[in-house]
Design a protein around this motif. Structure first.
Motif, PDB file in Angstrom:
ATOM      1  N   MET A   1       0.692  -1.331  -0.040  1.00 34.25           N
ATOM      2  CA  MET A   1      -0.074  -0.014  -0.067  1.00 34.25           C
ATOM      3  C   MET A   1       0.901   1.211   0.000  1.00 34.25           C
ATOM      4  SD  MET A   1      -2.997   1.109  -0.219  1.00 34.25           S
ATOM      5  CE  MET A   1      -4.112  -0.294   0.173  1.00 34.25           C
ATOM      6  N   LYS A   2       2.114   1.306   0.698  1.00 32.70           N
ATOM      7  CA  LYS A   2       2.856   2.354   0.802  1.00 32.70           C
ATOM      8  C   LYS A   2       3.605   2.616  -0.540  1.00 32.70           C
ATOM      9  CE  LYS A   2       6.834   4.404   3.285  1.00 32.70           C
ATOM     10  NZ  LYS A   2       7.942   3.922   4.425  1.00 32.70           N
ATOM     11  N   GLU A   3       3.880   1.658  -0.921  1.00 32.24           N
ATOM     12  CA  GLU A   3       4.478   1.775  -2.335  1.00 32.24           C
ATOM     13  C   GLU A   3       3.401   2.546  -3.501  1.00 32.24           C
ATOM     14  OE1 GLU A   3       6.170  -1.924  -3.753  1.00 32.24           O
ATOM     15  OE2 GLU A   3       7.928  -1.975  -2.345  1.00 32.24           O
ATOM     16  N   GLN A   4       2.252   1.990  -3.537  1.00 34.08           N
ATOM     17  CA  GLN A   4       1.061   2.474  -4.275  1.00 34.08           C
ATOM     18  C   GLN A   4       0.946   3.891  -3.938  1.00 34.08           C
ATOM     19  OE1 GLN A   4      -2.448   0.657  -3.828  1.00 34.08           O
ATOM     20  NE2 GLN A   4      -3.499   1.586  -5.527  1.00 34.08           N
ATOM     21  N   HIS A   5       1.100   4.245  -2.640  1.00 30.36           N
ATOM     22  CA  HIS A   5       0.686   5.856  -2.665  1.00 30.36           C
ATOM     23  C   HIS A   5       2.168   6.367  -2.876  1.00 30.36           C
ATOM     24  CE1 HIS A   5      -2.216   4.876   1.044  1.00 30.36           C
ATOM     25  NE2 HIS A   5      -2.837   4.912  -0.047  1.00 30.36           N
ATOM     26  N   ILE A   6       3.094   6.151  -2.903  1.00 27.60           N
ATOM     27  CA  ILE A   6       4.453   6.743  -3.362  1.00 27.60           C
ATOM     28  C   ILE A   6       4.222   7.019  -4.808  1.00 27.60           C
ATOM     29  CG2 ILE A   6       6.784   6.427  -3.803  1.00 27.60           C
ATOM     30  CD1 ILE A   6       7.042   5.180  -1.229  1.00 27.60           C
ATOM     31  N   LYS A   7       3.757   6.017  -5.600  1.00 29.37           N
ATOM     32  CA  LYS A   7       3.841   6.042  -6.984  1.00 29.37           C
ATOM     33  C   LYS A   7       2.479   7.228  -7.509  1.00 29.37           C
ATOM     34  CE  LYS A   7       5.162   1.141  -8.252  1.00 29.37           C
ATOM     35  NZ  LYS A   7       4.675   0.091  -8.792  1.00 29.37           N
ATOM     36  N   ILE A   8       1.530   7.110  -6.843  1.00 29.94           N
ATOM     37  CA  ILE A   8       0.349   8.181  -6.914  1.00 29.94           C
ATOM     38  C   ILE A   8       0.861   9.399  -6.686  1.00 29.94           C
ATOM     39  CG2 ILE A   8      -1.758   8.834  -5.768  1.00 29.94           C
ATOM     40  CD1 ILE A   8      -2.622   5.923  -5.537  1.00 29.94           C
ATOM     41  N   LYS A   9       1.706   9.552  -5.636  1.00 31.57           N
ATOM     42  CA  LYS A   9       2.186  11.087  -5.162  1.00 31.57           C
ATOM     43  C   LYS A   9       3.280  11.335  -6.512  1.00 31.57           C
ATOM     44  CE  LYS A   9       5.312  13.289  -2.147  1.00 31.57           C
ATOM     45  NZ  LYS A   9       6.168  13.554  -3.317  1.00 31.57           N
ATOM     46  N   GLN A  10       3.992  10.463  -6.798  1.00 33.22           N
ATOM     47  CA  GLN A  10       4.949  10.775  -7.980  1.00 33.22           C
ATOM     48  C   GLN A  10       4.223  11.346  -9.390  1.00 33.22           C
ATOM     49  OE1 GLN A  10       7.150   7.196  -8.318  1.00 33.22           O
ATOM     50  NE2 GLN A  10       8.865   8.016  -6.870  1.00 33.22           N
ATOM     51  N   VAL A  11       3.024  10.447  -9.583  1.00 33.53           N
ATOM     52  CA  VAL A  11       2.463  10.733 -10.862  1.00 33.53           C
ATOM     53  C   VAL A  11       1.760  11.913 -10.654  1.00 33.53           C
ATOM     54  CG1 VAL A  11       0.273  10.251 -12.334  1.00 33.53           C
ATOM     55  CG2 VAL A  11       2.050   8.307 -11.452  1.00 33.53           C
ATOM     56  N   PHE A  12       1.025  12.422  -9.441  1.00 35.41           N
ATOM     57  CA  PHE A  12       0.363  13.573  -9.148  1.00 35.41           C
ATOM     58  C   PHE A  12       1.189  14.751  -9.114  1.00 35.41           C
ATOM     59  CE2 PHE A  12      -1.083  16.894  -5.816  1.00 35.41           C
ATOM     60  CZ  PHE A  12      -2.173  17.231  -6.771  1.00 35.41           C
ATOM     61  N   GLU A  13       2.162  14.569  -8.621  1.00 34.32           N
ATOM     62  CA  GLU A  13       3.456  15.772  -8.685  1.00 34.32           C
ATOM     63  C   GLU A  13       3.909  16.049 -10.171  1.00 34.32           C
ATOM     64  OE1 GLU A  13       7.951  16.700  -6.745  1.00 34.32           O
ATOM     65  OE2 GLU A  13       6.964  14.874  -6.448  1.00 34.32           O
ATOM     66  N   GLN A  14       4.065  14.997 -11.021  1.00 34.49           N
ATOM     67  CA  GLN A  14       4.391  15.152 -12.189  1.00 34.49           C
ATOM     68  C   GLN A  14       3.392  15.930 -12.843  1.00 34.49           C
ATOM     69  OE1 GLN A  14       5.168  11.597 -14.518  1.00 34.49           O
ATOM     70  NE2 GLN A  14       5.867  12.843 -16.330  1.00 34.49           N
TER      71      GLN A  14
END
Length: 215
Positions: free
Chosen positions: A1-14
């Motif tokens: 779940m933590k890795e998924q949130h990190i990926k979501i944050k990275q996409v959102f930030e981009q």
């Protein structure tokens, strides 16, 4: 779940960092499928009591080109009609930011501060939608006020982020509310709908000098 949130944050930030105001577009339109996806996502924006007060009129093709011509002609006469007051004058830090944005934009276009003719020509590009193939005119019902306008601001941000996520670009334009009566007439919209602003969008034309400015 933590890795998924990190990926979501990275996409959102981009997506957030990629969104900027683009002032030069290719004539190529987005597909109907892309447009439907963009506006469907934006519709998930929050609003007070889920009232969803935004009324959006999307123009493309011949309608867009007609408005491009009509608004430009109307502005050339010096006459304007606005539903909401606009002075464009700021003080303090807000004025400094305004001046800095203008400096970056005109410098990118190679226009000197005292060149009023070229500055006027650059300003006039607002009313041709910077060549964008699509424009979303955003209205608010006359019965609503500042709270609902804030909701529409959240919707507009969601819309522009959605446009960015689909590989296109946008430019929010208060200037396109300077001919509210004309826009209402051309689009067949009742007077009880007030024009706040519009968003021009399409694929960025990287050959346009103004697009090297990041403002």
């Amino acid at each position: 779940m933590k890795e998924q949130h990190i990926k979501i944050k990275q996409v959102f930030e981009q997506v957030v960092m990629s969104r900027r105001s683009v002032r030069g577009f290719k004539s190529e339109p987005l597909s109907d499928k892309q447009l439907k996806s963009i506006f469907t996502l934006a519709q998930h924006s929050p609003s007070n009591c889920n009232t969803q007060p935004w009324h959006v009129h999307l123009v493309s093709g011949k309608v867009c080109d007609k408005l491009r011509q009509r608004i430009g002609e109307a502005m050339a006469t010096g006459h304007m009609s606005l539903d909401f007051p606009y002075s464009g004058k700021y003080e303090g830090i807000y004025k400094e930011r305004q001046y800095d944005a203008a400096l970056q934009l005109y410098s990118a276009m190679g226009i000197e501060r005292d060149d009023k003719i070229k500055r006027g020509e650059a300003f006039a590009r607002n009313f041709t939608f910077f060549g964008a193939p699509h424009v979303a005119f955003i209205f608010i019902p006359a019965c609503f006020g500042i709270r609902e306008a804030a909701d529409i601001g959240m919707y507009a941000q969601s819309l522009m982020l959605s446009i960015t996520a689909h590989g296109a670009a946008s430019c929010p334009q208060t200037s396109l509310s300077f001919q509210c009566d004309l826009v209402r007439k051309e689009l067949g919209i009742d007077d009880d709908m007030k024009l706040l602003f519009a968003i021009s969008f399409g694929f960025e034309d990287e050959s346009v000098a103004a697009n090297t400015a990041r403002v």
